[in-house]
Design a protein around this motif. Structure first.
Motif, short mmCIF file in Angstrom:
data_model
loop_
_atom_site.label_atom_id
_atom_site.label_comp_id
_atom_site.label_asym_id
_atom_site.label_seq_id
_atom_site.Cartn_x
_atom_site.Cartn_y
_atom_site.Cartn_z
N ILE A 105 0.93 -1.29 0.11
CA ILE A 105 0.05 0.01 0.11
C ILE A 105 0.97 1.25 0.05
CG2 ILE A 105 -1.72 1.36 1.41
CD1 ILE A 105 -2.68 -1.13 2.43
N THR A 106 0.53 2.10 -0.86
CA THR A 106 1.36 3.47 -0.84
C THR A 106 0.38 4.63 -0.72
OG1 THR A 106 1.14 3.58 -3.38
CG2 THR A 106 2.95 2.60 -2.49
N VAL A 107 0.82 5.68 0.12
CA VAL A 107 -0.10 6.70 0.33
C VAL A 107 0.79 8.22 0.17
CG1 VAL A 107 -1.37 7.72 2.42
CG2 VAL A 107 -1.11 5.30 2.25
N ILE A 108 0.29 9.04 -0.50
CA ILE A 108 0.84 10.08 -0.71
C ILE A 108 -0.05 11.25 -0.57
CG2 ILE A 108 2.21 11.65 -2.34
CD1 ILE A 108 3.18 9.02 -3.67
N GLY A 109 0.29 12.34 0.05
CA GLY A 109 -0.74 13.60 0.09
C GLY A 109 -0.19 14.48 1.32
N LYS A 110 -0.95 15.51 1.23
CA LYS A 110 -0.73 16.39 2.43
C LYS A 110 -0.92 15.76 3.85
CE LYS A 110 -0.26 20.88 0.70
NZ LYS A 110 0.62 22.01 0.88
N ASP A 111 0.09 16.13 4.74
CA ASP A 111 -0.17 15.37 6.14
C ASP A 111 -1.52 16.10 6.90
OD1 ASP A 111 0.72 14.00 8.14
OD2 ASP A 111 1.63 15.53 9.30
N LYS A 112 -2.24 15.14 7.40
CA LYS A 112 -3.33 15.60 8.10
C LYS A 112 -3.45 14.47 9.46
CE LYS A 112 -5.42 15.78 4.55
NZ LYS A 112 -6.29 16.21 3.56
N VAL A 113 -3.97 14.80 10.24
CA VAL A 113 -4.55 13.95 11.59
C VAL A 113 -5.33 12.77 11.00
CG1 VAL A 113 -5.58 13.66 13.96
CG2 VAL A 113 -4.10 15.74 13.22
N GLY A 114 -4.82 11.62 11.45
CA GLY A 114 -5.91 10.30 11.51
C GLY A 114 -5.61 9.60 10.26
N ILE A 115 -4.66 9.80 9.25
CA ILE A 115 -4.42 9.18 8.19
C ILE A 115 -4.07 7.64 8.49
CG2 ILE A 115 -2.72 8.83 6.39
CD1 ILE A 115 -2.11 11.70 6.18
N ILE A 116 -3.18 7.22 9.42
CA ILE A 116 -2.77 5.99 9.54
C ILE A 116 -3.84 5.18 10.35
CG2 ILE A 116 -1.06 4.39 11.08
CD1 ILE A 116 0.87 6.53 10.43
N TYR A 117 -4.58 6.05 11.21
CA TYR A 117 -5.61 5.60 11.75
C TYR A 117 -6.65 5.00 10.85
CZ TYR A 117 -10.14 5.14 13.90
OH TYR A 117 -11.57 4.82 14.60
N GLY A 118 -7.09 5.91 9.82
CA GLY A 118 -8.28 5.46 8.88
C GLY A 118 -7.79 4.29 8.09
N ILE A 119 -6.64 4.31 7.48
CA ILE A 119 -6.17 3.07 6.74
C ILE A 119 -6.08 1.85 7.71
CG2 ILE A 119 -4.17 2.16 5.25
CD1 ILE A 119 -3.64 5.26 4.60
N SER A 120 -5.53 1.90 8.79
CA SER A 120 -5.41 0.81 9.63
C SER A 120 -6.95 0.16 9.98
CB SER A 120 -4.62 1.15 10.96
OG SER A 120 -3.41 1.58 10.65
N LYS A 121 -7.95 1.12 10.27
CA LYS A 121 -9.34 0.80 10.69
C LYS A 121 -9.86 -0.18 9.48
CE LYS A 121 -13.78 2.70 11.99
NZ LYS A 121 -14.51 2.77 11.05
N ILE A 122 -9.56 0.35 8.08
CA ILE A 122 -10.13 -0.54 6.95
C ILE A 122 -9.50 -1.90 7.02
CG2 ILE A 122 -9.99 -0.65 4.30
CD1 ILE A 122 -10.37 2.48 4.45
N LEU A 123 -8.19 -1.79 7.09
CA LEU A 123 -7.47 -2.91 7.10
C LEU A 123 -7.98 -4.01 8.21
CD1 LEU A 123 -3.92 -1.68 6.23
CD2 LEU A 123 -5.61 -2.65 4.61
N SER A 124 -7.96 -3.65 9.30
CA SER A 124 -8.41 -4.25 10.50
C SER A 124 -9.83 -5.02 10.21
CB SER A 124 -8.40 -3.47 11.92
OG SER A 124 -8.80 -4.30 12.99
N GLU A 125 -10.67 -3.98 9.78
CA GLU A 125 -12.09 -4.48 9.39
C GLU A 125 -12.24 -5.66 8.52
OE1 GLU A 125 -13.82 -0.85 8.48
OE2 GLU A 125 -14.39 -0.38 10.64
N ASN A 126 -11.22 -5.84 7.85
CA ASN A 126 -11.18 -6.46 6.61
C ASN A 126 -10.08 -7.84 6.71
OD1 ASN A 126 -13.11 -5.84 4.60
ND2 ASN A 126 -12.12 -3.68 5.07
N ASN A 127 -9.59 -7.88 8.31
CA ASN A 127 -8.81 -8.91 8.63
C ASN A 127 -7.44 -8.92 7.79
OD1 ASN A 127 -8.27 -10.96 10.69
ND2 ASN A 127 -8.70 -12.50 9.00
N VAL A 128 -6.87 -7.70 7.58
CA VAL A 128 -5.61 -7.60 6.77
C VAL A 128 -4.62 -7.08 7.91
CG1 VAL A 128 -4.33 -6.28 5.01
CG2 VAL A 128 -6.65 -6.92 4.36
N ASN A 129 -3.53 -7.79 7.96
CA ASN A 129 -2.40 -7.52 8.86
C ASN A 129 -1.37 -6.68 8.07
OD1 ASN A 129 -0.87 -8.11 11.55
ND2 ASN A 129 0.42 -9.48 10.71
#
Length: 89
Positions: free
Chosen positions: A5-29
């Motif tokens: 997974i690659t992520v690029i853009g302007k920094d903001k609060v919650g980026i890692i949280y949001g992506i990790s939430k999607i991954l966790s909900e779909n059982n992706v480690n």
């Protein structure tokens, strides 16, 4: 099966949280992660394990890309073998 997974853009609060939430909900480690902020720009690469993913790969791709659009980032996922092939040419 693994993915990159690659992520690029302007920094903001919650980026890692949001992506990790999607991954966790779909059982992706998340097996490895590298991220940095260059001035105001956030960049991240994640190596993820897709062996037990609950949804179809294309559905996961759409979930991540939609989240990226929602928060103004480019989020892409590729299967590891395609990523390696593209970067070895």
């Amino acid at each position: 099966m693994k993915g990159i997974i690659t992520v690029i853009g302007k920094d903001k609060v919650g980026i890692i949280y949001g992506i990790s939430k999607i991954l966790s909900e779909n059982n992706v480690n998340v097996e490895d992660i590298s991220q940095t902020v260059l001035q105001d720009y956030f960049t991240m690469m994640m190596l993820v394990n897709l062996s037990n993913v609950k949804c179809d790969f294309n559905e996961l791709k759409e979930l991540l890309e939609s989240y990226g659009v929602e928060i103004g980032l480019s989020i892409k996922i590729q299967r590891e073998e395609f990523f390696n092939t593209m970067h070895n040419i």
